[in-house]
Design a protein around this motif. Structure first.
Motif, PDB file in Angstrom:
ATOM      1  N   LYS A 270       0.863  -1.184   0.000  1.00 16.10           N
ATOM      2  CA  LYS A 270       0.000   0.000   0.000  1.00 16.10           C
ATOM      3  C   LYS A 270       0.896   1.230   0.000  1.00 16.10           C
ATOM      4  CE  LYS A 270      -0.777   1.012   4.941  1.00 16.10           C
ATOM      5  NZ  LYS A 270       0.126   0.106   5.619  1.00 16.10           N
ATOM      6  N   GLY A 271       0.369   2.333  -0.598  1.00 13.46           N
ATOM      7  CA  GLY A 271       1.170   3.542  -0.644  1.00 13.46           C
ATOM      8  C   GLY A 271       0.507   4.618  -1.461  1.00 13.46           C
ATOM      9  N   ALA A 272       1.273   5.679  -1.736  1.00 14.63           N
ATOM     10  CA  ALA A 272       0.763   6.809  -2.506  1.00 14.63           C
ATOM     11  C   ALA A 272       0.440   6.358  -3.927  1.00 14.63           C
ATOM     12  CB  ALA A 272       1.790   7.933  -2.524  1.00 14.63           C
ATOM     13  N   PRO A 273      -0.663   6.837  -4.524  1.00 15.43           N
ATOM     14  CA  PRO A 273      -1.039   6.394  -5.870  1.00 15.43           C
ATOM     15  C   PRO A 273       0.041   6.634  -6.910  1.00 15.43           C
ATOM     16  CG  PRO A 273      -2.877   7.510  -4.814  1.00 15.43           C
ATOM     17  CD  PRO A 273      -1.697   7.685  -3.911  1.00 15.43           C
TER      18      PRO A 273
ATOM     19  N   ASP B 181      -5.178   3.151 -15.428  1.00 14.99           N
ATOM     20  CA  ASP B 181      -5.608   4.470 -15.912  1.00 14.99           C
ATOM     21  C   ASP B 181      -6.864   4.927 -15.176  1.00 14.99           C
ATOM     22  OD1 ASP B 181      -3.519   4.646 -17.679  1.00 14.99           O
ATOM     23  OD2 ASP B 181      -4.636   3.754 -19.352  1.00 14.99           O
ATOM     24  N   ARG B 182      -7.825   4.021 -15.044  1.00 15.24           N
ATOM     25  CA  ARG B 182      -9.054   4.377 -14.348  1.00 15.24           C
ATOM     26  C   ARG B 182      -8.768   4.692 -12.878  1.00 15.24           C
ATOM     27  NH1 ARG B 182     -14.078   0.541 -12.880  1.00 15.24           N
ATOM     28  NH2 ARG B 182     -15.623   2.137 -12.391  1.00 15.24           N
ATOM     29  N   ALA B 183      -7.915   3.894 -12.260  1.00 21.69           N
ATOM     30  CA  ALA B 183      -7.572   4.116 -10.851  1.00 21.69           C
ATOM     31  C   ALA B 183      -6.891   5.460 -10.665  1.00 21.69           C
ATOM     32  CB  ALA B 183      -6.681   2.992 -10.341  1.00 21.69           C
ATOM     33  N   ARG B 184      -6.008   5.836 -11.603  1.00 21.82           N
ATOM     34  CA  ARG B 184      -5.336   7.129 -11.490  1.00 21.82           C
ATOM     35  C   ARG B 184      -6.342   8.269 -11.603  1.00 21.82           C
ATOM     36  NH1 ARG B 184      -0.565   4.532 -13.925  1.00 21.82           N
ATOM     37  NH2 ARG B 184      -1.553   4.617 -15.980  1.00 21.82           N
ATOM     38  N   ALA B 185      -7.340   8.136 -12.490  1.00 18.46           N
ATOM     39  CA  ALA B 185      -8.352   9.171 -12.641  1.00 18.46           C
ATOM     40  C   ALA B 185      -9.184   9.321 -11.367  1.00 18.46           C
ATOM     41  CB  ALA B 185      -9.255   8.852 -13.838  1.00 18.46           C
ATOM     42  N   VAL B 186      -9.583   8.191 -10.783  1.00 22.61           N
ATOM     43  CA  VAL B 186     -10.361   8.229  -9.542  1.00 22.61           C
ATOM     44  C   VAL B 186      -9.525   8.849  -8.423  1.00 22.61           C
ATOM     45  CG1 VAL B 186     -11.493   6.840  -7.774  1.00 22.61           C
ATOM     46  CG2 VAL B 186     -11.785   6.267 -10.189  1.00 22.61           C
ATOM     47  N   ALA B 187      -8.259   8.445  -8.317  1.00 18.07           N
ATOM     48  CA  ALA B 187      -7.377   8.970  -7.268  1.00 18.07           C
ATOM     49  C   ALA B 187      -7.210  10.479  -7.406  1.00 18.07           C
ATOM     50  CB  ALA B 187      -6.017   8.280  -7.326  1.00 18.07           C
TER      51      ALA B 187
ATOM     52  N   LEU C 231      -8.633   1.436  -4.084  1.00 13.52           N
ATOM     53  CA  LEU C 231      -8.196   2.695  -3.494  1.00 13.52           C
ATOM     54  C   LEU C 231      -8.985   2.939  -2.208  1.00 13.52           C
ATOM     55  CD1 LEU C 231      -8.292   4.991  -6.674  1.00 13.52           C
ATOM     56  CD2 LEU C 231      -6.286   3.792  -5.749  1.00 13.52           C
ATOM     57  N   ILE C 232      -8.364   3.617  -1.292  1.00 19.72           N
ATOM     58  CA  ILE C 232      -9.036   4.032  -0.065  1.00 19.72           C
ATOM     59  C   ILE C 232      -8.839   5.533   0.099  1.00 19.72           C
ATOM     60  CG2 ILE C 232      -9.075   3.848   2.445  1.00 19.72           C
ATOM     61  CD1 ILE C 232      -8.337   0.951   2.176  1.00 19.72           C
ATOM     62  N   ALA C 233      -9.939   6.261   0.289  1.00 23.04           N
ATOM     63  CA  ALA C 233      -9.901   7.718   0.474  1.00 23.04           C
ATOM     64  C   ALA C 233     -10.051   8.032   1.953  1.00 23.04           C
ATOM     65  CB  ALA C 233     -11.010   8.382  -0.337  1.00 23.04           C
ATOM     66  N   ILE C 234      -9.051   8.701   2.482  1.00 27.39           N
ATOM     67  CA  ILE C 234      -9.006   9.000   3.911  1.00 27.39           C
ATOM     68  C   ILE C 234      -9.182  10.498   4.101  1.00 27.39           C
ATOM     69  CG2 ILE C 234      -7.575   8.892   5.992  1.00 27.39           C
ATOM     70  CD1 ILE C 234      -6.172   6.483   4.734  1.00 27.39           C
ATOM     71  N   THR C 235      -9.996  10.859   5.050  1.00 29.71           N
ATOM     72  CA  THR C 235     -10.220  12.271   5.321  1.00 29.71           C
ATOM     73  C   THR C 235      -9.808  12.582   6.755  1.00 29.71           C
ATOM     74  OG1 THR C 235     -11.825  14.086   5.302  1.00 29.71           O
ATOM     75  CG2 THR C 235     -12.608  11.949   6.082  1.00 29.71           C
ATOM     76  N   ASP C 236      -9.387  13.793   6.925  1.00 24.03           N
ATOM     77  CA  ASP C 236      -9.049  14.311   8.249  1.00 24.03           C
ATOM     78  C   ASP C 236      -9.740  15.662   8.346  1.00 24.03           C
ATOM     79  OD1 ASP C 236      -8.004  14.940  10.669  1.00 24.03           O
ATOM     80  OD2 ASP C 236      -5.928  15.091  10.017  1.00 24.03           O
ATOM     81  N   PRO C 237     -10.882  15.750   9.013  1.00 29.17           N
ATOM     82  CA  PRO C 237     -11.675  16.977   8.990  1.00 29.17           C
ATOM     83  C   PRO C 237     -10.879  18.190   9.445  1.00 29.17           C
ATOM     84  CG  PRO C 237     -12.880  15.188  10.045  1.00 29.17           C
ATOM     85  CD  PRO C 237     -11.479  14.712   9.863  1.00 29.17           C
ATOM     86  N   VAL C 238     -11.084  19.300   8.733  1.00 26.35           N
ATOM     87  CA  VAL C 238     -10.442  20.555   9.123  1.00 26.35           C
ATOM     88  C   VAL C 238     -11.013  21.003  10.464  1.00 26.35           C
ATOM     89  CG1 VAL C 238     -10.179  22.997   8.527  1.00 26.35           C
ATOM     90  CG2 VAL C 238      -9.993  21.240   6.757  1.00 26.35           C
ATOM     91  N   ARG C 239     -10.145  21.435  11.360  1.00 26.79           N
ATOM     92  CA  ARG C 239     -10.602  21.885  12.670  1.00 26.79           C
ATOM     93  C   ARG C 239     -11.531  23.091  12.528  1.00 26.79           C
ATOM     94  NH1 ARG C 239      -7.720  19.818  17.114  1.00 26.79           N
ATOM     95  NH2 ARG C 239      -5.856  18.638  16.539  1.00 26.79           N
ATOM     96  N   ARG C 240     -12.490  23.165  13.428  1.00 26.65           N
ATOM     97  CA  ARG C 240     -13.470  24.242  13.346  1.00 26.65           C
ATOM     98  C   ARG C 240     -12.836  25.622  13.482  1.00 26.65           C
ATOM     99  NH1 ARG C 240     -18.277  21.830  17.267  1.00 26.65           N
ATOM    100  NH2 ARG C 240     -18.764  19.972  16.000  1.00 26.65           N
TER     101      ARG C 240
END
Length: 869
Positions: A445-448, A463-469, A503-512
């Motif tokens: 696992k790693g950066a796209p 190609d499709r994976a790169r577009a989604v990423a 692919l896995i999309a990870i989010t880290d919410p911006v602090r208020r």
């Protein structure tokens, strides 16, 4: 207890208690604090106190018991206050040292826990990863590509490869890989402990500000001695006795020099640092307190400071569609639901994504290629927490929400080899034995941009994976690509030739509060640099959310190609070692840079920055030990609070200087001008010392503890080259001191003309005028509050003690004063109020010459930077 190799469960609670009782805490014994008598003797060694003691000897030989009594009372009270201030500062610093104590990860009772290093005992099973500081001497049980920097012991800067059965030593740093080991020696018995014991009696060095103020005190002492000598010579010319004039000169010298300055500064720095700790900013190095007030640029990592630092694997993508994970934080409770039609470049499929084979394969892989753990809620921590890398903990949480048990999966697929994550490679690969088969499962696992390249991942719709990423990245997600392959057991361990899984999309919410913090920084003249290892789209999306409007994103590749880092404020795909280049470039451009970091590779940049800021909850131990400031909440808003506190402390020290030096100058001027107007001795030595002791005592300490001005963060930062009396402060001292001297002499002239006790009037006006200036320099109360503060109480108490000799006859006779009438007292109060009123009016009417000067300096520096070729 004999030290044995611990089982994988680690020690039990009972074993830990026995070992702790036998071996004691894993700390170096602190030197015993000096006794009370030693503290008193150290106070008596102060040059000003020695002068007073010499004067006491002289007055005793002349049988001048009145002045002798006053001098001894002043020495006793000054020494008492000095000892109390020293003890308070030591207590504040001791509390800070406890807060900055290092931590260690251990296995106890079958669970992984993070504990203070002081609680580590022989026999403990220590879990190590890159960035950890080794808490004690230990023997390695297993090591995976583990390297340790042992320069603290050997002086060799090249990291040393470590294998199972090798020794690791306390205080060394794990620079790569991971491992576990059994503790063999702790505390003073460890290799670093034996060295530290030899150094434990060294006293801490003074801070740069303390050194500058010590030099200022020496200069003021020379000037005061010279002026006092002039007063003494003038008295001798007029026929006054030599012994009397010597005592007067000594008293005047002591009064002119603010001998309480070192104590006020030390206490202000220590108490200020303690107040920062209460606001989640722990100061590890005292000079950082004074440097904070001069910060002009804050370089911050995105994850954990701008954002919440709670990573959530929110979306996943495979060939069959997308899924969205529900749940909060690292809590395993939640599930997977089909992706919505708005998901970029993908479609939804199926009612339960967790039942799709490719999704289960993806979840299996992220659970196996993982070194993190999840800690359940406790009394101290009410929520699920990540142990290890937050991103990997988010992947474990995702597996749970997809009905995959990581513990059971890892037990059934034992890891036989691995290539750990590396910030340069941006990928991690693990090798696992497949149950019931001799084949080996390889998971990467790693950066796209690394994983989705031919050779690394050779199979799948890249190609499709790169577009989604790319689309997920532009939406603000951090994206990981996951791939795997199955190989025969005799095939060499290679990372390449994998098949794309998803692919896995990870989010880290911006602090208020992030946008508000950025706005406050801008108003305070402080720039912000957003630095992240994520893709440019992610960096720009976060920058836009927090109001950091910068159209250009500088990448790590741009810096490698020679691009000037000062051309942008948003940086993406930055390797940790490139942070050093960014910090150095902005420092060369004339900025004072605060830098946040959390990894082992961030340590050089943290040391290079003017203020290194480490993450206290999610960062590595080596980053915390390299930093000047540790954020216990990993919040950028805490940096704002720390800068405000640093500005408050520096401003208060300058305010104390204005107050104390103007009073001392006034006393010297009165003694110089008085004889020219026919007043042989305007003030007696005892009167000078009494005024000085009262006005420089509690009010001086109270000024150092004043709260921040509400407009502190609306002012430009001070220049680091600014002298302590710079930005016009010496002018304020001069005219304030001259004004106090003028009203004091005026009171003496009026009193003489009407037959009133002119020397008593001089004493009264001189003391009251200084207290009036102290009140005029008081910080305004926050809107809607009228509470009394320490300065109000200090001035009130000093006022009572100043007037007391006029009421009590024994004290009045001791100081050589006379009673005054009500009219004379009112006249003295009216004259004494003038300096304070003028000072207050100037502060209200004038826009603030000091701040205008700083803003002008700051603007010119920025203009030069923006127009340089």
């Amino acid at each position: 207890m004999t030290v044995q190799q611990s089982s994988l469960r680690g020690l039990s609670s009972e074993q830990v208690a026995r070992a702790l009782a036998e071996h004691g805490p894993n700390t170096i014994p602190a030197p015993r604090p000096p006794s009370t008598w030693r503290r008193v003797l150290m106070q008596l060694r102060d040059p000003m106190i020695l002068l007073l003691l010499a004067a006491a000897v002289l007055t005793a030989s002349l049988r001048d018991f009145t002045d002798l009594t006053v001098i001894l009372v002043v020495v006793m009270l000054n020494t008492t206050v000095g000892v109390i201030q020293e003890i308070r500062a030591e207590h504040a610093l001791a509390a800070l040292n406890r807060l900055t104590a290092p931590h260690a990860t251990v296995r106890r009772d079958g669970h992984t826990a993070v504990i203070p290093s002081a609680d580590v005992v022989p026999g403990d099973l220590i879990v190590l990863q890159a960035g950890d500081v080794v808490p004690a001497d230990l023997e390695l049980l297993d090591a995976v590509q583990l390297q340790a920097d042992e320069s603290t012991l050997t002086g060799e800067s090249v990291p040393v490869e470590k294998d199972p059965s090798d020794q690791l030593y306390a205080g060394t740093v794990v620079t790569r890989g991971r491992g576990t080991g059994t503790v063999t020696r702790t505390g003073p018995s460890s290799a670093l402990g034996r060295i530290a014991v030899l150094l434990s009696n060294q006293r801490p060095l003074p801070t740069p500000l303390q050194r500058r103020l010590a030099a200022l005190s020496r200069l003021l002492s020379i000037i005061a001695v010279a002026l006092s000598a002039i007063v003494a010579v003038a008295g001798l010319v007029r026929g006054l006795p030599l012994p009397s004039m010597i005592v007067t000169a000594v008293s005047l010298t002591v009064a002119a020099v603010p001998e309480s300055l070192p104590a006020v500064v030390t206490l202000a720095l220590a108490i200020g640092a303690h107040r920062m700790a209460q606001r989640a900013a722990v100061v590890r190095k005292l000079p950082a307190v004074e440097t904070l007030g001069a910060v002009t640029m804050v370089a911050t990592d995105k994850t954990g400071t701008i954002t919440e630092g709670i990573m959530q694997a929110e979306r996943l993508w495979t060939d069959s569609g997308t899924a969205i994970a529900t749940g909060t934080g690292y809590d395993p409770d939640g599930d997977l639901r089909p992706g919505s039609a708005s998901t970029p470049a993908v479609h939804s499929a199926g009612d339960n994504p967790a039942e799709r084979p490719d999704v289960r394969r993806l979840l299996r892989n992220v659970a196996l290629c993982n070194d993190a753990d999840l800690a359940p809620p406790t009394g101290e921590h009410p929520h699920w927490r990540a142990i290890g890398d937050p991103t990997e903990a988010a992947l474990l949480t995702l597996a749970h929400r997809g009905s995959v048990d990581p513990d059971r999966l890892q037990a059934g697929h034992p890891r036989i080899h691995e290539v750990p994550f590396d910030s340069v490679r941006k990928r991690m690969t693990t090798f696992h034995r497949i149950p019931g088969d001799d084949a080996v499962l390889v998971v990467g696992k790693g950066a796209p941009e690394v994983m989705l390249t031919p050779g690394v991942t050779s199979y799948g719709d890249l190609d499709r994976a790169r577009a989604v990423a790319a689309e997920l990245s532009e939406s603000g997600y951090r994206v990981l690509a996951v791939a795997d392959k199955v190989v025969p057991p005799d095939v060499p361990h290679t990372e390449n030739g994998l098949r794309l899984v998803g692919l896995i999309a990870i989010t880290d919410p911006v602090r208020r509060n992030a946008a508000d913090v950025v706005a406050t920084f801008t108003e305070a003249g402080i720039g912000l640099l957003l630095i992240t290892g994520d893709a440019p789209g992610t960096a720009l999306a976060v920058a836009n959310r927090i109001g950091l409007h910068d159209g250009e994103v500088v990448t790590g590749a741009d810096i490698d190609n020679g691009k000037d880092p000062t051309t942008g404020h948003v940086f993406a795909r930055i390797r940790p070692e490139q942070k050093l280049d960014i910090v150095s470039a902005w420092q060369t451009a004339g900025h004072v840079v605060a830098m946040t970091g959390d990894g082992v590779n961030d340590a050089p940049a943290l040391r290079r920055a003017d203020i290194g800021v480490a993450m206290g909850s999610g960062g590595t131990e080596v980053a915390r030990q390299a930093a000047d400031l540790v954020l216990t909440d990993d919040n950028l808003g805490t940096v704002e609070a720390a800068i405000e506190e640093g500005r408050r402390i520096y401003t208060n020290i300058r305010t104390f200087l204005r107050y104390a030096l103007s009073g001392g100058l006034a006393e010297v001027l009165v003694m110089l001008i008085g004889p020219l107007l026919g007043f042989a001795v305007p003030l007696l030595p005892g009167q000078i010392l009494w005024i000085n002791m009262l006005t420089h005592g509690l009010p001086g300490v109270a000024i150092g503890a004043e709260p921040a001005d509400p407009k502190t963060m609306q002012q430009a930062p001070r220049s680091p080259q600014e002298q302590i009396l710079g930005a016009g402060l010496w002018k304020h001292i001069a005219w304030t001191g001259a004004l106090i001297a003028a009203v004091t002499v005026t009171a003496a002239i009026w009193a003489r003309s009407v037959g009133a006790p002119w020397q008593t009037m001089s004493y009264l006006v001189l003391g009251l005028a200084q207290l009036g200036v102290a009140l005029a320099l008081r910080r305004p109360n926050p809107p809607g509050t009228r509470a009394l503060r320490f300065l109000d109480l200090a001035v009130g108490g000093t006022l009572v003690t100043l007037v007391l000799p006029l009421v009590l006859e024994p004290l009045r006779d001791l100081l050589g004063l006379q009673a005054v009438t009500g009219t004379e007292a009112l006249y003295a109060v009216a004259l004494a109020a003038i300096p304070g009123l003028v000072t207050a009016i100037r502060r209200l009417v004038r826009p603030g010459a000091e701040n205008l000067h700083r803003r002008w300096t700051w603007w010119r520096a920025g203009h030069r930077r923006s127009t340089r070729p």
